[in-house]
Every structure is written in C-alpha cells, then in structure tokens.
Design a protein around this motif. Structure first.
Motif, PDB file in Angstrom:
ATOM      1  N   UNK A 128       0.823  -1.208   0.000  1.00  0.00           N
ATOM      2  CA  UNK A 128       0.000   0.000   0.000  1.00  0.00           C
ATOM      3  C   UNK A 128       0.861   1.263   0.000  1.00  0.00           C
ATOM      4  N   UNK A 129       0.445   2.239  -0.817  1.00  0.00           N
ATOM      5  CA  UNK A 129       1.144   3.521  -0.897  1.00  0.00           C
ATOM      6  C   UNK A 129       0.617   4.477   0.160  1.00  0.00           C
ATOM      7  N   UNK A 130       1.499   5.344   0.645  1.00  0.00           N
ATOM      8  CA  UNK A 130       1.053   6.402   1.535  1.00  0.00           C
ATOM      9  C   UNK A 130       0.176   7.386   0.756  1.00  0.00           C
ATOM     10  N   UNK A 131      -0.694   8.069   1.463  1.00  0.00           N
ATOM     11  CA  UNK A 131      -1.619   8.983   0.815  1.00  0.00           C
ATOM     12  C   UNK A 131      -0.925  10.109   0.067  1.00  0.00           C
ATOM     13  N   UNK A 132       0.299  10.462   0.483  1.00  0.00           N
ATOM     14  CA  UNK A 132       1.008  11.547  -0.193  1.00  0.00           C
ATOM     15  C   UNK A 132       1.735  11.083  -1.450  1.00  0.00           C
ATOM     16  N   UNK A 133       1.637   9.784  -1.790  1.00  0.00           N
ATOM     17  CA  UNK A 133       2.311   9.268  -2.985  1.00  0.00           C
ATOM     18  C   UNK A 133       1.366   9.094  -4.166  1.00  0.00           C
ATOM     19  N   UNK A 134       0.139   9.522  -4.009  1.00  0.00           N
ATOM     20  CA  UNK A 134      -0.801   9.522  -5.125  1.00  0.00           C
ATOM     21  C   UNK A 134      -1.877  10.576  -4.877  1.00  0.00           C
ATOM     22  N   UNK A 135      -2.515  10.979  -5.963  1.00  0.00           N
ATOM     23  CA  UNK A 135      -3.597  11.966  -5.871  1.00  0.00           C
ATOM     24  C   UNK A 135      -4.761  11.489  -6.714  1.00  0.00           C
TER      25      UNK A 135
ATOM     26  N   UNK B 218      -8.538  12.705  -8.462  1.00  0.00           N
ATOM     27  CA  UNK B 218      -9.521  13.735  -8.783  1.00  0.00           C
ATOM     28  C   UNK B 218     -10.906  13.137  -8.541  1.00  0.00           C
ATOM     29  N   UNK B 219     -11.631  13.567  -7.495  1.00  0.00           N
ATOM     30  CA  UNK B 219     -12.937  12.966  -7.199  1.00  0.00           C
ATOM     31  C   UNK B 219     -13.992  13.251  -8.251  1.00  0.00           C
ATOM     32  N   UNK B 220     -13.731  14.199  -9.149  1.00  0.00           N
ATOM     33  CA  UNK B 220     -14.699  14.542 -10.189  1.00  0.00           C
ATOM     34  C   UNK B 220     -14.552  13.679 -11.432  1.00  0.00           C
ATOM     35  N   UNK B 221     -13.343  13.142 -11.675  1.00  0.00           N
ATOM     36  CA  UNK B 221     -13.093  12.358 -12.886  1.00  0.00           C
ATOM     37  C   UNK B 221     -12.701  10.914 -12.608  1.00  0.00           C
ATOM     38  N   UNK B 222     -12.263  10.623 -11.386  1.00  0.00           N
ATOM     39  CA  UNK B 222     -11.814   9.279 -11.067  1.00  0.00           C
ATOM     40  C   UNK B 222     -10.416   8.970 -11.561  1.00  0.00           C
ATOM     41  N   UNK B 223      -9.637   9.991 -11.942  1.00  0.00           N
ATOM     42  CA  UNK B 223      -8.268   9.772 -12.385  1.00  0.00           C
ATOM     43  C   UNK B 223      -7.326   9.782 -11.182  1.00  0.00           C
ATOM     44  N   UNK B 224      -6.513   8.726 -11.097  1.00  0.00           N
ATOM     45  CA  UNK B 224      -5.533   8.601 -10.030  1.00  0.00           C
ATOM     46  C   UNK B 224      -4.148   8.826 -10.616  1.00  0.00           C
ATOM     47  N   UNK B 225      -3.399   9.745 -10.029  1.00  0.00           N
ATOM     48  CA  UNK B 225      -2.053  10.077 -10.505  1.00  0.00           C
ATOM     49  C   UNK B 225      -1.027   9.680  -9.458  1.00  0.00           C
ATOM     50  N   UNK B 226      -0.011   8.938  -9.898  1.00  0.00           N
ATOM     51  CA  UNK B 226       1.039   8.493  -8.993  1.00  0.00           C
ATOM     52  C   UNK B 226       2.135   9.548  -8.902  1.00  0.00           C
ATOM     53  N   UNK B 227       2.703   9.709  -7.716  1.00  0.00           N
ATOM     54  CA  UNK B 227       3.788  10.675  -7.527  1.00  0.00           C
ATOM     55  C   UNK B 227       5.108  10.140  -8.046  1.00  0.00           C
ATOM     56  N   UNK B 228       5.263   8.820  -8.081  1.00  0.00           N
ATOM     57  CA  UNK B 228       6.516   8.198  -8.493  1.00  0.00           C
ATOM     58  C   UNK B 228       6.276   7.243  -9.666  1.00  0.00           C
ATOM     59  N   UNK B 229       7.253   7.093 -10.550  1.00  0.00           N
ATOM     60  CA  UNK B 229       7.108   6.121 -11.649  1.00  0.00           C
ATOM     61  C   UNK B 229       7.097   4.703 -11.099  1.00  0.00           C
ATOM     62  N   UNK B 230       6.466   3.815 -11.828  1.00  0.00           N
ATOM     63  CA  UNK B 230       6.428   2.412 -11.424  1.00  0.00           C
ATOM     64  C   UNK B 230       7.075   1.566 -12.517  1.00  0.00           C
TER      65      UNK B 230
END
Length: 210
Positions: free
Chosen positions: A144-151, A153-165
């Motif tokens: 599991x990632x910490x909450x500060x490692x992803x964001x 958008x509650x309006x679009x459902x897009x999840x953005x990662x802070x770090x590359x995988x």
C-alpha cells in the motif's frame, strides 16, 4: 452538456431506492429462427426510483428542495447507489487490493479508476468517475502507498502516482463512489397522506454519461 452539480442526493432517501443497471440490446429474429443480437451501448446505464425511500414529511421536503435546486432534469448530480457503491462488496471494508487500475492516461502516469464485474474474457470493466473524496487506497505489487504518494480527482476518477512504477507492476486500488444521475421526470407528484407524512409515488433517476 449542462453543468454537473457536485451535490449528493440525500443518502437517507437513496438507501430505500429501487433500481439497477440497464442494457440496450438490439435483437433481430432471423428467417432461420435464430436471433442476431447487438449491444447498442458499450456501458450499462443505471435507473432508479427513489420514491420508495421516503419515510417522513421531512424527506418529501428534502426531495422537493433538491429537485428545484437542480432545475428538475437540467443538472445531473451525485447519487449513492444502495446496492453498488464500493470497489468491494457493499458489506465489506475497502482494501487497496480490490480492483486493478486501468490504462495510463497522460503524464505523469494517470489511471482511470474502474470496477470489474465477472472474470476472464467475459468480464465487464466499468469506469468510475465520481469518487468519494478521501476513500481511495492504492497499492503497487501488493504494497500500500502512503496517501502523499498519489492523488485522486474525485470529479473524474483519475488517479495520478507521484513516483514512476516499473513496467508490469500490479497496480490496484480500493474506493467508494457515487453514480452521476439526473431526474428523469419533468414534475414531482407530491401528496400528503397523513399528519406529518407525505409521499411522492415515483421519483425516477437515470445515469448520465460524463
């Protein structure tokens, strides 16, 4: 498309709603006696009737105010589906392993949250757009990632990662969501049945595509 109102239909009333998904299938009877079937829409569309959720006169007034504020069927809004509102079963707790994430969209890597129904080649993947803020949990290869490692958008459902995988990494997420709907009626038929009691026999809602 008319402006989406980021307002949630009263949850106490939606709990008593009836309804579910609808599929548009065109069926043609062939001269051989067999059928030709064609799926007209890629995604299902949900319909509800929340008239069954009214319990008190206060509920009637709440629906009336909500209907007027949305200008009837003009503006879509959020609805909590009482049968399907989580990445897991309704009676289970959300985990970061509930659902695989979709295809990356944009840079940095962004993923459309989605829910999968069924298994194998016959499974159906439903994009989820209206996320409940603060409900998302995310994992990479089971960690599991910490909450500060992803964001998210509650309006679009897009999840953005802070770090590359790494290529091929298993990305999963758990979340709670709402359904974007609008009123599917031009008027409300209100009635008073008794002192401090009222009813609206039918309040149809229909899912909208965003």
């Amino acid at each position: 498309m008319q402006e989406f109102h980021d307002a949630l239909f009263p949850t106490a009333i939606s709990f008593g709603a009836t309804g579910g998904p609808e599929r548009k299938v065109e069926i043609v009877q062939l001269t051989s006696g067999r059928e030709a079937r064609n799926l007209r829409l890629r995604h299902s569309r949900r319909r509800y009737d929340v008239g069954t959720g009214l319990r008190a006169l206060a509920d009637l007034y709440a629906v009336l105010a909500f209907f007027e504020a949305r200008r009837g069927s003009l503006h879509p809004f959020r609805f909590r589906d009482p049968f399907d509102m989580k990445s897991c079963l309704p009676d289970q707790a959300i985990t970061p392993l509930d659902q695989p994430l979709g295809t990356p969209e944009g840079e940095p890597a962004a993923f459309q949250l989605a829910k999968t129904y069924g298994t194998g080649e016959a499974s159906y993947v439903r994009p989820i757009r209206k996320i409940v803020a603060g409900s998302v949990r995310c994992a990479v290869d089971g960690v599991e990632l910490r909450e500060d490692r992803f964001a998210v958008d509650p309006a679009t459902g897009l999840l953005t990662l802070a770090d590359p995988v790494a290529p091929g990494a298993a990305l999963t997420a758990g979340f709670e969501f709402h359904v974007p709907v609008r009123f599917d009626a031009e008027h409300l038929s209100l009635s008073l049945t008794a002192f401090k009691a009222g009813q609206i026999p039918s309040i149809p809602l229909i899912e909208v595509s965003l």
